[in-house]
Enzyme design. Structure first.
Site, mmCIF file in Angstrom:
data_model
loop_
_atom_site.group_PDB
_atom_site.id
_atom_site.type_symbol
_atom_site.label_atom_id
_atom_site.label_comp_id
_atom_site.label_asym_id
_atom_site.label_seq_id
_atom_site.Cartn_x
_atom_site.Cartn_y
_atom_site.Cartn_z
ATOM 1 N N LYS A 116 0.815 -1.219 0.000
ATOM 2 C CA LYS A 116 0.000 0.000 0.000
ATOM 3 C C LYS A 116 0.844 1.262 0.000
ATOM 4 O O LYS A 116 0.440 2.274 -0.571
ATOM 5 C CB LYS A 116 -0.938 0.010 1.214
ATOM 6 C CG LYS A 116 -2.148 -0.891 1.042
ATOM 7 C CD LYS A 116 -3.238 -0.475 2.015
ATOM 8 C CE LYS A 116 -4.477 -1.326 1.835
ATOM 9 N NZ LYS A 116 -5.462 -1.076 2.904
ATOM 10 N N LYS A 200 -5.399 -9.528 -7.698
ATOM 11 C CA LYS A 200 -6.632 -9.528 -6.902
ATOM 12 C C LYS A 200 -7.673 -8.570 -7.486
ATOM 13 O O LYS A 200 -7.313 -7.500 -7.990
ATOM 14 C CB LYS A 200 -6.283 -9.049 -5.483
ATOM 15 C CG LYS A 200 -6.721 -10.011 -4.415
ATOM 16 C CD LYS A 200 -6.528 -9.435 -3.042
ATOM 17 C CE LYS A 200 -7.858 -8.997 -2.499
ATOM 18 N NZ LYS A 200 -7.876 -8.689 -1.096
ATOM 19 N N LYS A 203 -10.922 -2.510 -6.000
ATOM 20 C CA LYS A 203 -11.634 -1.295 -6.392
ATOM 21 C C LYS A 203 -10.670 -0.257 -6.968
ATOM 22 O O LYS A 203 -11.081 0.679 -7.623
ATOM 23 C CB LYS A 203 -12.401 -0.711 -5.228
ATOM 24 C CG LYS A 203 -11.513 -0.240 -4.114
ATOM 25 C CD LYS A 203 -12.171 0.863 -3.318
ATOM 26 C CE LYS A 203 -11.193 1.472 -2.366
ATOM 27 N NZ LYS A 203 -10.234 2.394 -2.909
#
Ligand code: TRP
Length: 338
Positions: A116, A200, A203
């Site tokens: 992230k 994966k 969004k």
């Protein structure tokens, strides 16, 4: 509380917008079955969401949307506690304490932070770095025993166990925190992108065609599945062969997740055929699942008063339990009683 309810389930979903079929199959679907057997708390983790930049109006709307999604998917607010994390201040308080238990070396190993934070780690918020201690606080505040999560959260759950164990040892509070067990459905906890079976479903993927949103209408779902990547072969006959075709494997996992059919049953039904009939049937199964959920979400989103009443009731119940644990913790640590 009956005896099966000795098992305490806690899980959280971030209000980061646009929940997709991966979130549903990986998390929410499990919540629905668990609520009948266990004492469940389902949280909208808004404190986690602000570890990255959020637009305040969107954050609020997304928080309502997760609550609406929980209810529309079949979580009964009379049976389970539904609430948002920031409404129960004990989460933030316990997170601080656990920050003092958790070692920096442990956090340094977290792969999700590395992903992230990306290239510019120095510029990530320190909240993003210590995010897993807040997650540990969520779970341990209710002494949860079972945590339904996607595969990507497994490492955070292991860290939660390490933190619980260190707390119990350091403060000679044997068995104070139970060590929570992950509850992971292996196949459906890793729903992948419709464009790339090795990534994966997310969004944050630029392409809308990479995911099926819970807000998609029937026509959009059909279009997206039609465009979904498969393979230049016919449907194979064995699971082993399917495993070498990541996109096909992913569609089979989704199909199996949204119906009651096992993967091998589906492989048998479609083997030797091209993917068009398979895709049509998969689309229909998805529409059948998602349409009623998304019309219910829309209805609930128009009834803020109702959603507010659910959140208020859930937060009160959660707060009562959280305060009790926090008082025990304060006593163990040596804080003077308030
Ligand atoms: N970190 C989880 C996710 O991103 C969300 C979460 C926060 C959570 N607190 C939790 C999940 C506690 C399970 C239990 O998916």
């Amino acid at each position: 509380m009956n005896s099966a309810k000795n098992k305490i389930v806690f899980s959280g979903v971030q209000p980061s917008g646009d929940l997709h079929i991966g979130n549903y199959l990986g998390a929410i679907k499990n919540f629905i079955t668990m609520q009948h057997e266990y004492d469940c708390l389902f949280c909208v983790v808004d404190l986690h969401a602000i570890t990255v930049k959020q637009d305040p109006a969107e954050l609020k709307n997304n928080t309502y949307e997760v609550v609406a999604t929980y209810i529309a998917s079949g979580i009964d607010p009379e049976k389970s506690i539904i609430f948002n994390q920031s409404n129960v201040s004990c989460h933030a308080e316990l997170a601080w304490i656990l920050n003092c238990v958790c070692r920096i070396g442990w956090l340094n190993r977290m792969t999700q932070f590395k992903e992230k934070a990306g290239h510019d780690k120095e510029n990530a918020s320190s909240g993003l770095f210590s995010y897993p201690t807040l997650m540990a606080a969520d779970i341990l505040l209710y002494k949860a025993t079972h945590v339904p999560v996607g595969n990507d959260q497994k490492q955070h759950l292991e860290l939660t166990r390490d933190i619980a164990q260190k707390f119990n040892n350091d403060f000679k509070a044997k068995d104070f925190f139970p060590l929570p067990e992950p509850f992971i459905d292996k196949d459906i906890s890793r729903i992948m992108s419709l464009r790339n079976g090795l990534e994966k479903m997310s969004k944050s993927d630029e392409s809308d065609y990479s995911r099926i949103s819970l807000m998609d209408d029937g026509e959009t779902i059909r279009k997206k599945i039609k465009k979904a990547k498969t393979a230049d072969v016919l449907m194979p006959e064995t699971e082993k062969e399917v495993n070498n075709l990541p996109e096909v494997n992913n569609l089979l996992n989704i199909f199996s997740g949204v119906t009651k059919k096992s993967k091998i049953e589906l492989i048998n039904a479609y083997s030797g055929k091209n993917f068009s009939g398979f895709k049509e049937n998969l689309s229909e199964a998805l529409v059948e699942l998602i349409s009623p959920i998304n019309s219910e979400i829309s209805k609930l989103m128009d009834d803020r008063n109702y959603l507010d009443s659910i959140i208020k009731k859930g937060s009160e119940k959660a707060n009562e339990r959280a305060l009790k644990t926090l008082a025990e913790i304060y006593d163990i640590i040596g804080f003077i009683k308030r």
